[in-house]
Write an enzyme that holds these catalytic residues in place. Structure first.
Site, short mmCIF file in Angstrom:
data_model
loop_
_atom_site.label_atom_id
_atom_site.label_comp_id
_atom_site.label_asym_id
_atom_site.label_seq_id
_atom_site.Cartn_x
_atom_site.Cartn_y
_atom_site.Cartn_z
N LYS A 54 -7.49 -7.66 1.40
CA LYS A 54 -7.94 -8.44 0.25
C LYS A 54 -9.06 -9.39 0.65
CE LYS A 54 -4.58 -9.48 -2.51
NZ LYS A 54 -3.28 -10.15 -2.65
N ARG A 87 -3.04 -16.45 -2.04
CA ARG A 87 -2.73 -15.02 -2.14
C ARG A 87 -2.51 -14.40 -0.77
NH1 ARG A 87 -7.83 -12.51 -5.13
NH2 ARG A 87 -6.29 -10.94 -5.74
N MET A 97 4.40 -8.75 -0.99
CA MET A 97 4.37 -10.14 -0.55
C MET A 97 4.01 -11.02 -1.74
SD MET A 97 2.81 -9.81 3.21
CE MET A 97 1.35 -9.07 2.54
N SER A 138 10.37 25.95 24.02
CA SER A 138 10.25 25.45 22.65
C SER A 138 11.17 24.23 22.56
CB SER A 138 10.67 26.52 21.65
OG SER A 138 10.67 25.96 20.35
N TYR A 189 1.90 25.11 19.84
CA TYR A 189 2.18 25.21 18.41
C TYR A 189 3.30 24.25 17.99
CZ TYR A 189 6.34 27.93 19.61
OH TYR A 189 7.54 28.33 20.10
N ARG A 240 -10.03 -2.42 -3.71
CA ARG A 240 -9.53 -1.72 -2.53
C ARG A 240 -9.54 -0.23 -2.83
NH1 ARG A 240 -3.60 -4.13 -3.66
NH2 ARG A 240 -3.17 -2.97 -5.54
N CYS A 250 10.18 23.24 17.72
CA CYS A 250 10.75 23.90 16.54
C CYS A 250 11.75 23.02 15.83
CB CYS A 250 11.38 25.23 16.92
SG CYS A 250 12.76 25.06 18.07
N HIS A 309 4.54 -1.23 -11.01
CA HIS A 309 5.11 -1.05 -9.67
C HIS A 309 5.68 0.36 -9.49
CE1 HIS A 309 8.43 -1.38 -6.71
NE2 HIS A 309 7.50 -2.02 -6.03
N GLY A 351 2.50 -5.66 -4.27
CA GLY A 351 3.64 -6.42 -4.76
C GLY A 351 4.70 -6.76 -3.73
P1 ADP Z 1 -1.18 -8.61 -5.08
O1 ADP Z 1 -1.50 -8.48 -3.67
O2 ADP Z 1 0.26 -8.46 -5.37
O3 ADP Z 1 -2.08 -7.80 -5.95
P2 ADP Z 1 -2.80 -10.88 -5.76
O4 ADP Z 1 -3.03 -11.87 -4.68
O5 ADP Z 1 -3.88 -9.92 -6.01
O6 ADP Z 1 -1.44 -10.14 -5.47
O7 ADP Z 1 -2.51 -11.75 -7.03
C1 ADP Z 1 -1.61 -11.52 -8.05
C2 ADP Z 1 -2.30 -11.65 -9.39
O8 ADP Z 1 -2.91 -12.91 -9.55
C3 ADP Z 1 -3.38 -10.64 -9.60
O9 ADP Z 1 -3.29 -10.13 -10.90
C4 ADP Z 1 -4.66 -11.40 -9.42
O10 ADP Z 1 -5.69 -10.84 -10.15
C5 ADP Z 1 -4.28 -12.79 -9.91
N1 ADP Z 1 -5.06 -13.83 -9.25
C6 ADP Z 1 -5.10 -14.07 -7.93
N2 ADP Z 1 -5.95 -15.05 -7.63
C7 ADP Z 1 -6.48 -15.47 -8.80
C8 ADP Z 1 -7.46 -16.46 -9.15
N3 ADP Z 1 -8.04 -17.21 -8.22
N4 ADP Z 1 -7.76 -16.61 -10.45
C9 ADP Z 1 -7.15 -15.84 -11.38
N5 ADP Z 1 -6.25 -14.91 -11.12
C10 ADP Z 1 -5.90 -14.70 -9.84
MG MG Z 2 -3.83 -7.88 -6.36
MG MG Z 3 1.74 -9.97 -5.92
#
Ligand code: ADP
Ligand code: MG
Ligand code: MG
Length: 932
Positions: free
Chosen positions: A43, A112, A123, A813, A900, A356, A880, A478, A121
């Site tokens: 990220k 984040r 962490m 084998s 193999y 990503r 095998c 999810h 989702g």
């Molecule tokens: P994940 O890794 O689970 O995607 P994120 O860190 O991307 O978690 O954040 C969770 C949510 O919060 C995402 O929908 C993201 O777009 C939103 N978010 C994160 N940082 C900001 C920010 N600075 N302003 C507005 N929304 C944010």
């Molecule tokens: Mg995200």
């Molecule tokens: Mg999250």
């Protein structure tokens, strides 16, 4: 605001020797860049790269992964990290002309998580940090929108309470839901400023009650606590499970991104969304995603309201839509891969929050790779890494047989086709029940996990279920994302169904379904049916695409791929998938055929050689016909046939059954006796009159053969050494079949394999029998056939003395199932009693029966290969075991120089791709470009 130039002094003054822990981004440039995933996490690297590319990214800073690793080691954050963080925060405040959580226009940030490999989702993230009782009033005033300010504050307390203070989510959900009920609104947007203030008051009480402290009012304290909680979230159970399933290194750690907030929940010209540059289920080139107006963060994927398809944005905010398309198209070109992005719109202005490489199904992976080659975006060499070998199964998954579909069985057709494939299974409502009901080994039971929505806590249940059905959430929920990664069928967001989790009921179309009821899911179309529907084999059109893709990868492959197949039908299937021989043909499975089991049992029951020979004589023509069938199917390719391996009592009735039948015989009715005759007919019982004498005799023999530890008992070559006539018969059947086939113009390359050898003398003993019989048959029939005699290496002792054994064996084998059992001392059939704990405790990283334990068992494989080849440089070496079709094990085998791998026919394509990628990585000198 973005025009302020940054003072350079601070960075210059930092001593060269100190680690750079904090990387800023904003104002059009970033300290880091997109290549620094190790340091910044995926990220953070993406945010830096997007900032450098001049995209609208809210500024902030990334605390790098080393700080997390330090935190794991020491349970604290060093002074240097604190110092650099304060410095970066000050810089951010200057850039923004705001102060964190203070003043008339308070600065708010998100905190984040973000590791090297995306773990959707798994962490935690906290939004709106910096708000407190005072700054919330300032925010209300400066944005002239109290409702928005209180909404942001209640979100902060909720997220902070859960993530940092460990208060369970339902505590807050209950308060929030009660308020919605009281105000007679279904949606969060239906609560006004006053209602939200009341929610906040109750949230604060809940914090006090559950965390035994007040919600922290000091913004910096909030920041420090949130940062450390994100570090800790690396170690939470669901993150650990995710890493285990996806083989991600435990030691990587996560980075923490602190970023200024942009507000999607400000008003109706604001919103938040997620999307993909291509369809992640099919790979079709279409703009794909969902958004919600007046919403924040994960609202869009969490199902609080139903999201709107991204194409609608074109009507609502055409300019924003165009800009988003333009940006994401650029991102895709830049990263040369399909992007999965997050954005927020504040007051009609677009902000990019994440990008990503998108997770996708196997079908989509191949489709996208082919398209991108055609578009000139990537080369064929790059393309071959774009499919995870494990995802090849997507192409081989079942489809629904439409002919079996009656209109009355359709429960809903409006689910989302989140992950392809059709499955039949029994309903379970919780992840724990899924684990319990799914069983393992031979007692596997197909279960379908049905939930309103899945959360990362459900990951263990999703792993064992054959399919997932949810009533809420979209294509990016999810459930959808995780199942696509797992290659598991999923129907998501089937809104016509109601999942009553407390009652454990699924209600749809006026019907009620309970745990254990059978349903059929079609993840390819999003339909759900009641009962068990007939399934069909995979789609030929998709297979053709896979074939095109494979034709790019295959030229790199150097290691051969064979299949394990016991009967001609499996051999043919294997050949279809491109198997280059049979690596393991187990003769005992042939004995279970209808006519064969009788003489087989007769052979076992005989208590002298004469009796055995008489029974073996009857078996000879049957085995010969079996071998001829396999040879014919594999015309021109080698076939490795293993002599009899399992303990003999596997072919006899259970001792306990016999004892019961003997004890109750006198009380049985004539009908029951008739059934008994049927049951024991193969053991020489012809009529009811025989029972009284025959059963005790049978029991006596069963008791003679009884072993305390059959896995280590009278089996493998030990059978052939104690009863040489068995090996003789099998060798005769093999060579007679080989000669017969040769005479018919079939090219036969038999390799006779002696199981469970521990000493060179065992090998010599059995090898001599095989060679003698071969000579006899060739002389009798006047034709010779080329053949080899070798052994399975499946005991640690065999690996140790491999140099000796190679004097007698022409090939090795590795039977890695038994080798794993005997090296660890784990019984494969019983390991499930300890495995869950071992994995949870991190004692084992993976199930060693699924992925080869390279460190231990792998060392034996390497050593035996080296020692064997030292004696006999031409020694042919293969594997095998079950591991022959598992990508990381295949790669290991390639690197170890095996000739193999052999695996089940179904996994041949996976093994071929894994072997090709391993070799291509070397040839092309690339670091495997797989997307994780
Ligand atoms: P994940 O890794 O689970 O995607 P994120 O860190 O991307 O978690 O954040 C969770 C949510 O919060 C995402 O929908 C993201 O777009 C939103 N978010 C994160 N940082 C900001 C920010 N600075 N302003 C507005 N929304 C944010
Ligand atoms: Mg995200
Ligand atoms: Mg999250």
């Amino acid at each position: 605001m973005a025009t302020i130039t940054l003072p350079e002094v601070e960075t210059k003054e930092t001593k060269k020797s100190t680690t750079k822990y904090v990387y800023s981004f904003g104002g059009g440039k970033a300290d880091g860049n997109g290549k620094m995933k190790d340091v910044l996490g995926g990220k953070g690297a993406g945010l830096a790269e997007m900032t450098n590319a001049g995209l609208p990214v809210p500024p902030g800073f990334t605390i790098q992964t080393e700080a997390c690793r330090e935190y794991m080691r020491t349970n604290s954050t060093s002074k240097e990290v604190e110092r650099q963080m304060d410095e970066a925060l000050a810089k951010l405040e200057t850039l923004q002309g705001q102060k964190l959580g203070v003043g008339e226009n308070p600065l708010l940030v998100s905190v984040r998580s973000g590791a090297k490999f995306s773990m959707p989702g798994m962490m935690d993230t906290i939004l709106n940090l910096g708000l407190n009782d005072k700054s919330v009033e300032a925010l209300a005033k400066v944005k002239n929108n109290p409702r928005f300010a209180y909404d942001s504050y209640r979100r902060l307390i909720q997220m902070f309470g859960n993530v940092v203070l460990d208060i369970e989510k339902p505590v807050f959900d209950e308060i929030f839901d009660a308020k919605k009920k009281q105000r007679k609104t279904k949606f969060d947007t239906g609560l006004d400023a006053k209602a939200l203030q009341e929610v906040i008051a109750e949230y604060k009480k809940a914090v006090k009650k559950h965390a035994k402290r007040d919600f922290p009012q000091d913004p910096r304290e909030q920041l420090v606590m949130a940062r450390d909680a994100v570090f800790r979230s690396w170690q939470n159970d669901r993150a650990k499970t995710y890493r285990r399933i996806n083989s991600i290194d435990e030691m990587l750690g996560t980075a923490v991104n602190v970023q200024i907030m942009v507000y999607g929940n400000l008003n109706d010209t604001s919103g938040t969304g997620v999307g993909f540059t291509r369809n992640p289920a099919t790979g079709i080139k279409e703009f794909y995603g969902e958004f919600l107006l007046n919403a924040q963060g994960e609202d869009v994927v969490s199902g609080v309201r139903t999201p709107v398809p991204i194409l609608e944005l074109q009507k609502i905010m055409p300019e924003v839509y165009d800009q988003l398309r333009e940006i994401t198209t650029r991102l895709e070109k830049h990263y040369k891969d399909m992007q999965d992005f997050e954005f927020t719109i504040q007051d009609g202005k677009l902000h990019m929050l994440q990008t990503r490489n998108g997770k996708r199904t196997g079908l989509a992976a191949v489709q996208v790779a082919i398209q991108m080659v055609e578009e000139g975006l990537i080369t064929k060499e790059e393309a071959i890494f774009r499919l995870d070998p494990g995802q090849v199964v997507d192409f081989l998954v079942a489809r629904l047989d439409e002919k079996d579909v009656k209109p009355g069985d359709l429960l809903t057709a409006k689910g989302l086709p989140a992950s392809p494939g059709a499955v039949v299974g029994q309903i379970v409502f919780t992840a724990d029940d899924a684990v319990e009901k799914a069983g393992h080994g031979a007692e596997k039971n197909p279960v379908i996990l049905v939930r309103a929505e899945t959360t990362p806590e459900d990951i263990h249940g999703m792993e064992v279920a054959v399919g997932i059905l949810t009533s809420q959430g979209g294509m990016t929920s999810h459930a959808a994302v995780v199942t696509r990664g797992m290659g598991k069928a999923c129907v998501a967001g089937a809104q016509e169904i109601a999942v009553l989790e407390k009652l454990q009921e699924l209600r749809v179309a006026g019907q009620v379904f309970k745990e254990g009821d059978w349903i059929t899911l079609d993840g390819t179309t999003g339909r759900v049916f009641k009962g068990k529907k007939h399934l069909l084999p995979p789609d030929p059109e998709n297979l053709a695409k896979l074939a095109q893709f494979m034709s790019w990868a295959e030229p790199y492959r150097k290691m051969r791929v064979r299949a394990n197949a016991d009967v001609p039908r499996d051999a043919e299937k294997a050949r279809e998938y491109g198997a280059e021989g049979i690596g393991l043909c187990r003769t005992e499975h042939m004995f279970f055929g209808e006519k064969k089991i009788g003489p087989m049992r007769e052979m076992i029951l005989a208590d002298n050689e004469k009796g055995r020979r008489a029974a073996l004589k009857k078996l000879l023509p049957l085995q010969r016909a079996d071998f001829a069938g396999v040879f014919k199917a594999m015309d021109g390719l080698p076939v490795t046939i293993r002599t009899l391996d399992p303990p003999l009592h596997e072919f006899l009735p259970r001792r306990e059954d016999l004892m019961v039948d003997i004890a109750l015989l006198s009380s049985y009715s004539s009908k029951e006796k008739k059934d008994l005759v049927k049951k024991y007919r193969d053991y020489g019982v012809e009529g009811a009159g025989d029972l009284k004498k025959a059963l005790p005799l049978l029991l006596a023999r069963v008791e003679q053969l009884h072993e305390f530890n059959p896995m280590l008992g009278h089996r493998g070559c030990r059978l052939g050494i104690t009863y040489p006539e068995i090996t003789e018969m099998q060798a005769r059947a093999i060579f007679e079949a080989a000669v017969d086939c040769t005479k018919k113009g079939i090219k036969v390359l038999p390799e006779v394999m002696i199981p469970l050898v521990a000493t060179v003398k065992e090998m010599a003993n059995q090898g001599a029998i095989v060679r003698r019989v071969a000579d006899e048959v060739f002389k009798e029939r006047g034709t010779k056939v080329e053949y080899m005699v070798g052994t399975m290496i499946e005991l640690p002792r065999a690996a140790l003395v491999a140099g000796e054994i190679a004097k007698e064996a022409e090939f090795f084998s590795f039977g890695t199932n038994d080798l794993t059992q005997t090296t660890f001392g784990f019984s494969r059939d019983d390991i499930n009693k300890v495995l869950p704990t071992y994995l949870a405790e991190g004692i084992l990283k993976q199930d060693p029966f699924a992925a080869l334990d390279q460190e231990g068992v792998g060392q034996l494989v390497r050593m035996a290969t080296e020692r064997g080849r030292k004696t006999r440089p031409t020694l042919k070496v293969g594997i095998c075991g079950e591991h022959g079709g598992e990508p990381s094990s295949v790669e290991f085998c390639y690197k170890t120089g095996l000739n193999y791998v052999s695996c089940s026919p179904f996994r041949v394509l996976t093994a071929r791709l894994a072997a090709a990628q391993a070799a291509a990585t070397e040839t092309l000198k690339v670091e495997g470009g797989r997307t994780k």
